[in-house]
Each structure stands twice: as structure tokens, then as C-alpha cells.
Scaffold this motif. Structure first.
Motif, PDB file in Angstrom:
ATOM      1  N   ALA A  82       3.894 -15.998   7.496  1.00  0.00           N
ATOM      2  CA  ALA A  82       3.971 -14.547   7.276  1.00  0.00           C
ATOM      3  C   ALA A  82       5.410 -14.128   6.973  1.00  0.00           C
ATOM      4  CB  ALA A  82       3.449 -13.791   8.495  1.00  0.00           C
ATOM      5  N   LEU A  83       6.358 -14.710   7.712  1.00  0.00           N
ATOM      6  CA  LEU A  83       7.771 -14.382   7.492  1.00  0.00           C
ATOM      7  C   LEU A  83       8.203 -14.775   6.081  1.00  0.00           C
ATOM      8  CD1 LEU A  83      10.598 -13.500   8.541  1.00  0.00           C
ATOM      9  CD2 LEU A  83      10.890 -15.848   9.341  1.00  0.00           C
ATOM     10  N   PHE A  84       7.908 -15.997   5.689  1.00  0.00           N
ATOM     11  CA  PHE A  84       8.381 -16.471   4.388  1.00  0.00           C
ATOM     12  C   PHE A  84       7.567 -15.922   3.221  1.00  0.00           C
ATOM     13  CE2 PHE A  84      10.661 -19.278   7.174  1.00  0.00           C
ATOM     14  CZ  PHE A  84      11.893 -19.338   6.548  1.00  0.00           C
ATOM     15  N   SER A  85       6.425 -15.323   3.517  1.00  0.00           N
ATOM     16  CA  SER A  85       5.690 -14.649   2.430  1.00  0.00           C
ATOM     17  C   SER A  85       6.428 -13.383   2.002  1.00  0.00           C
ATOM     18  CB  SER A  85       4.269 -14.305   2.882  1.00  0.00           C
ATOM     19  OG  SER A  85       4.287 -13.241   3.826  1.00  0.00           O
ATOM     20  N   LYS A  86       7.362 -12.925   2.834  1.00  0.00           N
ATOM     21  CA  LYS A  86       8.149 -11.719   2.518  1.00  0.00           C
ATOM     22  C   LYS A  86       9.292 -12.018   1.546  1.00  0.00           C
ATOM     23  CE  LYS A  86       6.039  -9.309   5.754  1.00  0.00           C
ATOM     24  NZ  LYS A  86       4.874  -8.596   5.318  1.00  0.00           N
ATOM     25  N   LEU A  87       9.534 -13.283   1.251  1.00  0.00           N
ATOM     26  CA  LEU A  87      10.652 -13.653   0.379  1.00  0.00           C
ATOM     27  C   LEU A  87      10.622 -12.946  -0.972  1.00  0.00           C
ATOM     28  CD1 LEU A  87      11.136 -17.491   0.882  1.00  0.00           C
ATOM     29  CD2 LEU A  87      12.818 -15.696   1.272  1.00  0.00           C
ATOM     30  N   SER A  88       9.461 -12.839  -1.543  1.00  0.00           N
ATOM     31  CA  SER A  88       9.388 -12.295  -2.909  1.00  0.00           C
ATOM     32  C   SER A  88       9.209 -10.786  -2.948  1.00  0.00           C
ATOM     33  CB  SER A  88       8.247 -12.978  -3.667  1.00  0.00           C
ATOM     34  OG  SER A  88       7.040 -12.773  -2.974  1.00  0.00           O
ATOM     35  N   THR A  90      10.117  -7.030  -3.136  1.00  0.00           N
ATOM     36  CA  THR A  90      11.295  -6.308  -3.639  1.00  0.00           C
ATOM     37  C   THR A  90      11.755  -5.253  -2.645  1.00  0.00           C
ATOM     38  OG1 THR A  90       9.838  -4.815  -4.857  1.00  0.00           O
ATOM     39  CG2 THR A  90      10.761  -6.695  -6.071  1.00  0.00           C
ATOM     40  N   ASP A  91      10.828  -4.630  -1.945  1.00  0.00           N
ATOM     41  CA  ASP A  91      11.165  -3.604  -0.962  1.00  0.00           C
ATOM     42  C   ASP A  91      11.029  -4.216   0.436  1.00  0.00           C
ATOM     43  OD1 ASP A  91      11.848  -1.146   0.069  1.00  0.00           O
ATOM     44  OD2 ASP A  91       9.777  -0.405   0.082  1.00  0.00           O
ATOM     45  N   LEU A  92      12.037  -4.974   0.835  1.00  0.00           N
ATOM     46  CA  LEU A  92      11.990  -5.727   2.085  1.00  0.00           C
ATOM     47  C   LEU A  92      12.454  -4.866   3.251  1.00  0.00           C
ATOM     48  CD1 LEU A  92      11.506  -8.516   3.353  1.00  0.00           C
ATOM     49  CD2 LEU A  92      13.902  -9.024   2.928  1.00  0.00           C
ATOM     50  N   ASP A  93      11.631  -4.802   4.287  1.00  0.00           N
ATOM     51  CA  ASP A  93      11.962  -4.060   5.493  1.00  0.00           C
ATOM     52  C   ASP A  93      12.578  -5.047   6.497  1.00  0.00           C
ATOM     53  OD1 ASP A  93      12.159  -2.431   7.704  1.00  0.00           O
ATOM     54  OD2 ASP A  93      10.009  -1.949   7.802  1.00  0.00           O
ATOM     55  N   SER A  94      13.866  -4.877   6.784  1.00  0.00           N
ATOM     56  CA  SER A  94      14.543  -5.815   7.687  1.00  0.00           C
ATOM     57  C   SER A  94      13.976  -5.746   9.106  1.00  0.00           C
ATOM     58  CB  SER A  94      16.051  -5.568   7.695  1.00  0.00           C
ATOM     59  OG  SER A  94      16.343  -4.294   8.220  1.00  0.00           O
TER      60      SER A  94
END
Length: 179
Positions: A82-88, A90-94
Motif C-alpha cells: 500500500a505504501l509503495f503503491s503511492k509512488l506514482s 502526483t498528489d501525494l499526502d505526506s
């Protein structure tokens, strides 16, 4: 005719030497070392000379421990996916990344605690002499660290197996430092 006999004797000698070499090179000693690496519990059981009652109890503990560890490891894998699916994205929530990373860290802490209590349960099965031997085995394993490499401090005197040094604030607060 005599020349052929000498050749046959030489041929039999060379085949015997090759067979001996292959047996020693590919034979039991290497397989035994490989098995010890694959199954550390067998090594511990052999070293501690458990009696039948202790062996039965250890087998039950190992079965339960293995199931718990597999279940926990599966949860960690799903969270890392789930964490690494966020890699791509564009609007990443830290905050989401931090939350997932914290959850993974908590699960890994559970993993370490389960291993600790498993070994503690095994130690409780030991008599006084076995407890001393067990303590020595654990100490040696901790000194070697992961992947059977020697542990200890690095060039700067820090413990390689310990936590990373604290981060100082900077332009990428919330991110680990780049090397």
C-alpha cells in the motif's frame, strides 16, 4: 597388451579420485551446513540436548510461532504494498505516507517482540545448564547479526545493528536524509 593394462589401471584410479572428490565436494558436509543455515531451531535443539518432553513442547511452540509470524509478515507485506503503491501518485499526502510507515514500524515491532517471547518461552523449557548454553547461542547469533555477518560498530563507532542516528531538521523535513 601390457600397455592396455596400465591404461585401465590409470583410468580406474582417475575415476576413483574423481568420485572421491565429488563426494567430498558435493556430499554430506555441505548439505549439513546448508540445513543448519535453513533451520536454526534444529541447531538449537541439537546444541541443548533436549529430552523428549522438551522436544514436544518446542515443536508446539515452533508451530504456533511460525503461524503467528507468517500472519504478521503477511500484514507487513500488504502495508508495504500500500505504501509503495503511492509512488506514482502526483498528489501525494505526506500524512498518509507517515501513517503507513508508522503502522509498518509497529507491525515490525510486534514481529520482533514475538521472536523475543518465542525465545523466552524456549528458554523457560531449559534446565539450568541448558539455559547457560542457550544464552551463549543467542549471544553468538546477535553478534553475527542478520545474514550471518559479524556485527559490531562501524568505522564511526556506531552500532550497525542499532537505530539510525537522529535526523536534524532541514529542507525536506519528514523525509529521511539523502546520502
Amino acid at each position: 597388451m601390457k600397455k592396455n593394462i596400465v591404461l585401465y589401471i590409470l583410468l580406474v584410479f582417475l575415476v576413483a579420485v574423481n568420485a572421491f572428490f565429488l563426494f567430498n565436494y558435493l556430499g554430506k558436509p555441505i548439505g549439513k551446513q546448508k540445513m543448519e543455515r535453513e533451520d536454526p531451531m534444529s541447531f538449537i535443539i541439537d546444541e541443548l540436548n533436549f529430552n523428549e518432553e522438551q522436544l514436544e513442547a518446542v515443536q508446539i511452540l515452533n508451530r504456533e510461532h511460525r503461524q503467528n509470524m507468517m500472519r504478521n509478515n503477511s500484514g507487513i507485506k500488504k502495508m508495504k504494498d500500500a505504501l509503495f503503491s503511492k509512488l506514482s501518485e502526483t498528489d501525494l499526502d505526506s500524512n498518509v505516507v507517515d501513517s503507513l510507515a508508522r503502522t509498518i514500524a509497529l507491525k515490525e515491532m510486534e514481529f520482533d517482540k514475538m521472536a523475543f517471547y518465542h525465545f523466552r518461552d524456549i528458554q523457560e523449557l531449559c534446565n539450568a545448564e541448558q539455559k547457560e548454553k542457550f544464552k551463549s547461542i543467542i549471544k553468538q547469533a546477535l553478534q553475527k547479526g542478520p545474514n550471518n555477518r559479524e556485527g559490531g560498530p562501524d568505522q564511526e563507532g556506531r552500532d550497525r545493528n542499532g537505530p539510525p542516528p537522529p535526523r536534524m531538521g532541514g529542507e525536506h523535513e519528514g523525509r529521511p536524509p539523502m546520502h
